[in-house]
Design a protein around this motif. Structure first.
Motif, PDB file in Angstrom:
ATOM      1  N   ALA A 100     -45.304  76.571  89.512  1.00 25.96           N
ATOM      2  CA  ALA A 100     -46.850  75.849  90.017  1.00 25.96           C
ATOM      3  C   ALA A 100     -47.639  76.326  90.426  1.00 25.96           C
ATOM      4  O   ALA A 100     -48.914  77.171  90.941  1.00 25.96           O
ATOM      5  CB  ALA A 100     -47.095  74.643  89.549  1.00 25.96           C
ATOM      6  N   THR A 118     -54.256  58.119  81.238  1.00 25.12           N
ATOM      7  CA  THR A 118     -54.122  58.037  80.356  1.00 25.12           C
ATOM      8  C   THR A 118     -52.609  57.621  79.255  1.00 25.12           C
ATOM      9  O   THR A 118     -52.027  58.887  80.421  1.00 25.12           O
ATOM     10  CB  THR A 118     -55.129  59.167  79.165  1.00 25.12           C
ATOM     11  OG1 THR A 118     -56.170  59.539  80.058  1.00 25.12           O
ATOM     12  CG2 THR A 118     -54.974  59.004  78.075  1.00 25.12           C
ATOM     13  N   SER A 119     -52.575  57.344  78.781  1.00 25.89           N
ATOM     14  CA  SER A 119     -51.611  56.698  77.705  1.00 25.89           C
ATOM     15  C   SER A 119     -51.119  57.974  76.999  1.00 25.89           C
ATOM     16  O   SER A 119     -51.413  57.469  74.957  1.00 25.89           O
ATOM     17  CB  SER A 119     -50.418  55.403  77.530  1.00 25.89           C
ATOM     18  OG  SER A 119     -51.946  55.141  76.229  1.00 25.89           O
ATOM     19  N   TRP A 120     -50.294  59.070  77.449  1.00 19.40           N
ATOM     20  CA  TRP A 120     -50.223  59.718  76.149  1.00 19.40           C
ATOM     21  C   TRP A 120     -49.172  59.585  75.043  1.00 19.40           C
ATOM     22  O   TRP A 120     -48.240  59.597  75.603  1.00 19.40           O
ATOM     23  CB  TRP A 120     -50.457  61.427  76.832  1.00 19.40           C
ATOM     24  CG  TRP A 120     -51.471  62.362  77.958  1.00 19.40           C
ATOM     25  CD1 TRP A 120     -51.027  61.855  79.210  1.00 19.40           C
ATOM     26  CD2 TRP A 120     -52.063  62.516  77.339  1.00 19.40           C
ATOM     27  NE1 TRP A 120     -52.604  62.633  79.959  1.00 19.40           N
ATOM     28  CE2 TRP A 120     -52.982  62.542  79.065  1.00 19.40           C
ATOM     29  CE3 TRP A 120     -52.855  62.784  76.079  1.00 19.40           C
ATOM     30  CZ2 TRP A 120     -54.082  63.205  78.835  1.00 19.40           C
ATOM     31  CZ3 TRP A 120     -54.209  63.752  76.271  1.00 19.40           C
ATOM     32  CH2 TRP A 120     -54.728  63.499  77.609  1.00 19.40           C
ATOM     33  N   PRO A 121     -49.843  59.812  74.716  1.00 15.14           N
ATOM     34  CA  PRO A 121     -49.093  59.435  73.127  1.00 15.14           C
ATOM     35  C   PRO A 121     -47.244  60.236  72.649  1.00 15.14           C
ATOM     36  O   PRO A 121     -48.185  60.878  73.273  1.00 15.14           O
ATOM     37  CB  PRO A 121     -49.356  59.248  71.732  1.00 15.14           C
ATOM     38  CG  PRO A 121     -50.817  58.967  72.113  1.00 15.14           C
ATOM     39  CD  PRO A 121     -51.028  59.758  73.520  1.00 15.14           C
ATOM     40  N   SER A 122     -45.707  60.358  72.491  1.00 18.88           N
ATOM     41  CA  SER A 122     -45.507  61.110  72.746  1.00 18.88           C
ATOM     42  C   SER A 122     -44.731  60.603  71.045  1.00 18.88           C
ATOM     43  O   SER A 122     -44.491  59.547  71.149  1.00 18.88           O
ATOM     44  CB  SER A 122     -44.294  60.214  73.833  1.00 18.88           C
ATOM     45  OG  SER A 122     -43.193  61.053  73.490  1.00 18.88           O
ATOM     46  N   VAL A 137     -65.177  68.071  89.340  1.00 14.20           N
ATOM     47  CA  VAL A 137     -64.916  68.178  87.900  1.00 14.20           C
ATOM     48  C   VAL A 137     -63.542  68.293  88.181  1.00 14.20           C
ATOM     49  O   VAL A 137     -62.639  67.193  86.636  1.00 14.20           O
ATOM     50  CB  VAL A 137     -64.767  69.703  87.434  1.00 14.20           C
ATOM     51  CG1 VAL A 137     -64.408  70.492  85.854  1.00 14.20           C
ATOM     52  CG2 VAL A 137     -66.191  69.330  86.845  1.00 14.20           C
ATOM     53  N   PHE A 138     -62.818  68.385  88.619  1.00 13.70           N
ATOM     54  CA  PHE A 138     -61.125  68.592  89.265  1.00 13.70           C
ATOM     55  C   PHE A 138     -60.422  66.566  88.673  1.00 13.70           C
ATOM     56  O   PHE A 138     -59.692  66.188  88.502  1.00 13.70           O
ATOM     57  CB  PHE A 138     -60.073  69.213  90.377  1.00 13.70           C
ATOM     58  CG  PHE A 138     -59.057  68.950  90.627  1.00 13.70           C
ATOM     59  CD1 PHE A 138     -58.969  67.839  91.714  1.00 13.70           C
ATOM     60  CD2 PHE A 138     -57.836  69.191  89.674  1.00 13.70           C
ATOM     61  CE1 PHE A 138     -57.407  68.007  91.589  1.00 13.70           C
ATOM     62  CE2 PHE A 138     -56.429  69.372  89.764  1.00 13.70           C
ATOM     63  CZ  PHE A 138     -56.234  68.663  90.584  1.00 13.70           C
ATOM     64  N   VAL A 144     -58.506  61.267  84.791  1.00 13.11           N
ATOM     65  CA  VAL A 144     -58.490  60.894  83.174  1.00 13.11           C
ATOM     66  C   VAL A 144     -56.808  60.822  82.576  1.00 13.11           C
ATOM     67  O   VAL A 144     -56.043  60.007  82.093  1.00 13.11           O
ATOM     68  CB  VAL A 144     -59.077  61.878  81.741  1.00 13.11           C
ATOM     69  CG1 VAL A 144     -58.932  62.037  81.214  1.00 13.11           C
ATOM     70  CG2 VAL A 144     -60.927  61.516  82.268  1.00 13.11           C
ATOM     71  N   ILE A 145     -56.426  62.240  83.641  1.00 12.77           N
ATOM     72  CA  ILE A 145     -54.500  62.658  82.990  1.00 12.77           C
ATOM     73  C   ILE A 145     -53.744  61.697  83.537  1.00 12.77           C
ATOM     74  O   ILE A 145     -52.536  61.061  82.828  1.00 12.77           O
ATOM     75  CB  ILE A 145     -54.709  63.987  83.727  1.00 12.77           C
ATOM     76  CG1 ILE A 145     -55.441  64.920  83.243  1.00 12.77           C
ATOM     77  CG2 ILE A 145     -53.038  64.645  83.700  1.00 12.77           C
ATOM     78  CD1 ILE A 145     -55.255  66.228  83.293  1.00 12.77           C
ATOM     79  N   MET A 146     -54.327  61.067  84.318  1.00 12.41           N
ATOM     80  CA  MET A 146     -53.408  60.075  85.149  1.00 12.41           C
ATOM     81  C   MET A 146     -52.876  58.803  84.373  1.00 12.41           C
ATOM     82  O   MET A 146     -52.510  58.049  84.717  1.00 12.41           O
ATOM     83  CB  MET A 146     -53.254  60.033  87.363  1.00 12.41           C
ATOM     84  CG  MET A 146     -52.590  61.325  87.334  1.00 12.41           C
ATOM     85  SD  MET A 146     -51.592  62.226  87.263  1.00 12.41           S
ATOM     86  CE  MET A 146     -50.213  61.365  87.829  1.00 12.41           C
ATOM     87  N   THR A 198     -62.213  64.218  88.013  1.00  9.98           N
ATOM     88  CA  THR A 198     -62.483  63.562  87.353  1.00  9.98           C
ATOM     89  C   THR A 198     -61.469  63.164  85.933  1.00  9.98           C
ATOM     90  O   THR A 198     -59.907  62.677  85.759  1.00  9.98           O
ATOM     91  CB  THR A 198     -63.294  63.828  86.545  1.00  9.98           C
ATOM     92  OG1 THR A 198     -64.673  63.820  87.574  1.00  9.98           O
ATOM     93  CG2 THR A 198     -64.246  63.609  84.763  1.00  9.98           C
ATOM     94  N   LEU A 199     -61.281  65.480  85.674  1.00  6.04           N
ATOM     95  CA  LEU A 199     -59.701  65.451  84.637  1.00  6.04           C
ATOM     96  C   LEU A 199     -58.340  64.470  85.521  1.00  6.04           C
ATOM     97  O   LEU A 199     -57.532  63.906  84.112  1.00  6.04           O
ATOM     98  CB  LEU A 199     -59.840  67.120  84.877  1.00  6.04           C
ATOM     99  CG  LEU A 199     -60.795  67.340  84.211  1.00  6.04           C
ATOM    100  CD1 LEU A 199     -60.774  69.281  83.815  1.00  6.04           C
ATOM    101  CD2 LEU A 199     -60.916  67.219  81.988  1.00  6.04           C
ATOM    102  N   ALA A 200     -58.340  65.013  86.666  1.00  6.13           N
ATOM    103  CA  ALA A 200     -56.854  64.401  87.017  1.00  6.13           C
ATOM    104  C   ALA A 200     -57.538  63.206  87.003  1.00  6.13           C
ATOM    105  O   ALA A 200     -55.833  62.378  86.397  1.00  6.13           O
ATOM    106  CB  ALA A 200     -56.540  65.275  88.531  1.00  6.13           C
TER     107      ALA A 200
END
Lengths: 169, 101, 496
Positions: free
Chosen positions: A15, A116-120, A105-106, A112-114, A108-110
């Motif tokens: 990474a 959000t409960s991304w459905p698995s 931008v970064f 949102v990413i952290m 905001t995106l970070a």
């Protein structure tokens, strides 16, 4: 050392290569450094694909992105400079506003990413993917597959037409 | 193992860098590199979601198509850049801007 | 082989016809030596006519998805197929007659035109996000090439470069948004996205939905030239060869609206069966967002057009403003609104192409796109002057010309959804627009002309102008058929 720790270290390593070389692409003052840093970024992304179990995709990424697109970009760099201009420096404009926008931008995106409960739906095991991808191309994705070939034909005709010299009409 | 969000943050970094390159770089080939960063970030998202959030390989197939499209786009973009260079002998975007009016 | 694949192919004849024509044109262009310009032209024209003829019977073919849920076949898709093929055909007729393209070999142009038409047909019927992105890129990429067709012309190259750089960023951002939506729902099919979102995924993830929708709007905004993704529009319209500009102002824009409607109505809205009204998901009030975009777009387009002296640039801003009105029909989230958009597009096709056609003809004679060189046109060519006046009056929205009906329906749809103030904003914008359209009319009729020679038009050009003129003038006479057609066509297939 146990496997999980090694995996983690390797992930952070790849990474870091990816993000670090992307930074060089964006901030370097020399066009050639940017182009070669882009090479490392593509390699880094391919390695992340391997981490995600996408073996076919990693190979495709290397072949097409590094072997095709990057070579094209290098041609573009080389052909659009005067031969004696070895420095190939580039300038930037509006650096600070751009930097601020990038950070906005970064963040905001970070955020949102952290948050959000991304459905698995279960994690895919690490199986080879090539056979299954091949099947899908002929079944579910047959239309985009065929259309992509027409698309490439037109892109080929168009690109060749634009660059062709006038006298060979 | 590595959680989903790690991959998403990496791709968010790539996306932001791509936007930065597009906004601040003067050389057209450099802007093109930024665009490739953006497309790669989206691809990384697709593959990561394909592993974690969907039970099938649809994300990976989508990523293959994005690679196809990115290759065609890069080819056409460079053709246009070369054609432009032939006429004005520069690919700096602030010098190649006579259309404002 | 999958049992439905053969059936789907039988419903795919227009696209197949266009693809076959494309391949034939490419081969003909290579193989034939001297008369290839004419042969490729007739081949393309024939192919488009056959494709149109194959589209008409599809109207009664019912509603379903084809090819494993990639594209939909419903009345709305069929309407757009016919519309887009017709637009390409009319632009095809205008292309060889234009002075700008006279010195270029047009074989590739016809191939590109067929390619972009195929892409637009797929774009207007896509119900899968992958298919949407692929066809969007197909349309965009081919457009970039067509804009840069005059390889030796600096303006054409510049326009093409700006277009591709701006376009690639917009579609790349859209792709990133699509991936976020994919992550939230686990699927790329629009109908399935709606179902997953409705089943409880939407509510806790409003922020993610908002960000992904905003990014996806980057792509749609780019294609339809809505603010703030309209920056490419004036420069590209001005630098491109005018037949390409005329094409861009109607066809890809219409295809963009088709897919925008499909995406938002199928993916992000809910409705009760049998109702003619939709509502956006409570978690994401995208219609409000688009409403703001619509107002800013029409206002900015109209105000910027006021100061333009170059006809192509002025028409570029005018088309931005018209995108704002079209958005109004989408935002009100009702079947009426969709029907209004379809009617507006029909009127827009003829009046906009007509205006550009006159611009092409005048350039052919005078070599200029500047407004001041339109002075005294009344004495030089009364026919062109009257035709242009009619097109401009229609663009203004003056009855009894076609443009009036388009605006009437769009504003009416807004009023019927209790958004009367929105319609008022639209009406005020139309009033502002009167000024810059009228300025052209005034110049043509009342200003003195520098060069007093009569303009003689070849009969082919005259005939083409009449083709645009008749629907613009006579829309009221066929009003019943138009209403029936659009009433049928607003049916979207919402299932999977």
């Amino acid at each position: 050392m146990d496997k999980a720790l090694v995996t983690q270290i390797l992930f952070y390593f790849f990474a870091a290569i990816t993000v670090g070389s992307a930074a060089v692409v964006v901030f370097s003052r020399s066009l050639i450094y940017s182009a070669f840093a882009l090479l490392f970024t593509f390699f880094g992304v391919a390695s992340l694909y391997v981490f995600l179990g996408a073996d076919f995709l990693a190979a495709t990424q290397l072949v097409i992105y590094v072997g095709g697109i990057l070579v094209l970009l290098l041609f573009g760099v080389m052909l659009t400079h005067k031969l004696y201009d070895l420095n190939l420096k580039t300038e930037t404009f509006q650096f600070v506003p751009g930097l601020l926008i990038m950070l906005a931008v970064f963040l905001t995106l970070a955020g949102v990413i952290m948050n959000t409960s991304w459905p698995s739906r279960g994690e895919r095991p690490m199986n080879p993917t090539t056979a299954e991808i091949g099947e899908l191309f002929m079944k579910d994705y047959v239309l985009p597959f065929e259309i992509a070939s027409v698309f490439l034909l037109i892109a080929l005709i168009g690109a060749a037409m634009i660059v062709r010299r006038r006298d060979s009409q | 193992m590595i959680p989903l969000t790690h991959y998403l943050i990496v791709s968010a970094c790539l996306f932001s860098f791509g936007i930065m390159a597009v906004l601040t770089r003067k050389n057209a080939v450099n802007v093109l590199m930024g665009i490739e960063l953006i497309l790669n970030s989206a691809n990384l998202n697709l593959v990561a979601f394909s592993k974690f959030s969907s039970a099938n390989l649809n994300g990976q197939i989508f990523a293959v198509f994005v690679i196809i499209i990115a290759a065609a786009e890069a080819a056409v973009a460079l053709a246009i850049v070369l054609s432009m260079y032939r006429i004005v002998k520069t690919v700096n975007l602030d010098q190649a801007d006579t259309l404002k009016g | 082989m999958h049992p439905y694949l053969l059936r789907d192919l039988h419903l795919f004849y227009p696209e197949i016809a266009i693809t076959v024509t494309l391949l034939l044109v490419v081969v003909a262009d290579i193989v034939l030596a001297r008369v290839r310009g004419k042969i490729t032209f007739f081949l393309t024209a024939l192919g488009l006519m056959v494709a149109f003829a194959l589209t008409v019977p599809l109207f009664g073919a019912g509603e379903r998805t084809l090819f494993f849920g990639m594209v939909a076949l419903d009345p709305m898709a069929v309407f757009f197929k016919g519309f887009l093929i017709l637009t390409s055909f009319l632009v095809l007729l205008a292309a060889p007659g234009s002075r700008e393209l006279a010195r270029s070999h047009l074989g590739e142009f016809y191939a590109l035109l067929l390619g972009v038409t195929l892409g637009m047909l797929l774009l207007a019927s896509s119900v899968d996000m992958l298919m949407l992105f692929l066809s969007l890129e197909m349309v965009s990429l081919t457009s970039y090439i067509m804009v840069g067709y005059l390889r030796d012309d600096r303006q054409s190259n510049e326009a093409s470069l700006k277009y591709i750089l701006f376009g690639a960023v917009s579609t790349g951002s859209m792709l990133y948004g699509i991936t976020l939506l994919f992550g939230l729902t686990g699927t790329t099919k629009m109908a399935a996205i709606r179902e997953v979102l409705a089943s409880g995924v939407a509510a806790p993830n409003g922020m993610a939905l908002l960000v992904s929708t905003a990014l996806i709007l980057a792509g749609f905004g780019f294609k339809t030239a809505a603010v703030p993704f309209h920056f490419w529009c004036p420069d590209v319209y001005t630098g491109a060869p005018t037949p390409v500009t005329a094409f861009l102002s109607v066809a890809p824009k219409a295809a963009g609206f088709a897919t925008l409607i499909r995406f938002f109505f199928t993916g992000l809205s809910e409705t009760t069966p049998g109702s003619t009204q939709w509502s956006a998901f409570p978690a994401l009030n995208w219609s409000f967002l688009l409403l703001i975009v619509s107002i800013i777009t029409m206002t900015l387009g109209n105000i910027a057009a006021l100061r333009q002296d170059n006809m192509k640039r002025m028409l570029a801003y005018s088309s931005i403003a018209h995108a704002g009105y079209l958005l109004m029909g989408t935002v009100v989230l009702s079947s009426e609104g969709v029907q209004a958009v379809l009617i507006y597009l029909i009127t827009y096709l003829f009046m906009n192409l007509g205006a550009f056609l006159v611009v092409i003809e005048i350039f052919n004679r005078t070599g200029s796109f500047d407004l001041k060189d339109y002075g005294g046109l009344y004495k030089r060519s009364p026919f062109l002057t009257i035709a242009m006046t009619i097109f401009l009056l229609s663009l203004m929205g003056i009855p009894p010309f076609a443009g009036f009906f388009g605006k009437l329906f769009v504003f009416g749809a807004a009023v019927n959804r209790n958004l009367a103030w929105f319609a008022v904003v639209g009406a005020l914008n139309s009033v502002i627009a009167v000024y810059y359209y009228a300025r052209v009319i005034k110049t043509m009729i009342m200003e003195p002309s520098a060069d007093g020679r009569r303009i003689q038009l070849p009969w082919t050009s005259q005939a083409l102008v009449w083709v645009m003129l008749l629907p613009t003038i006579g829309m009221m006479l066929v009003w019943d058929s138009i209403q029936k057609l659009t009433n049928e066509s607003m049916k979207l297939f919402l299932g999977s």
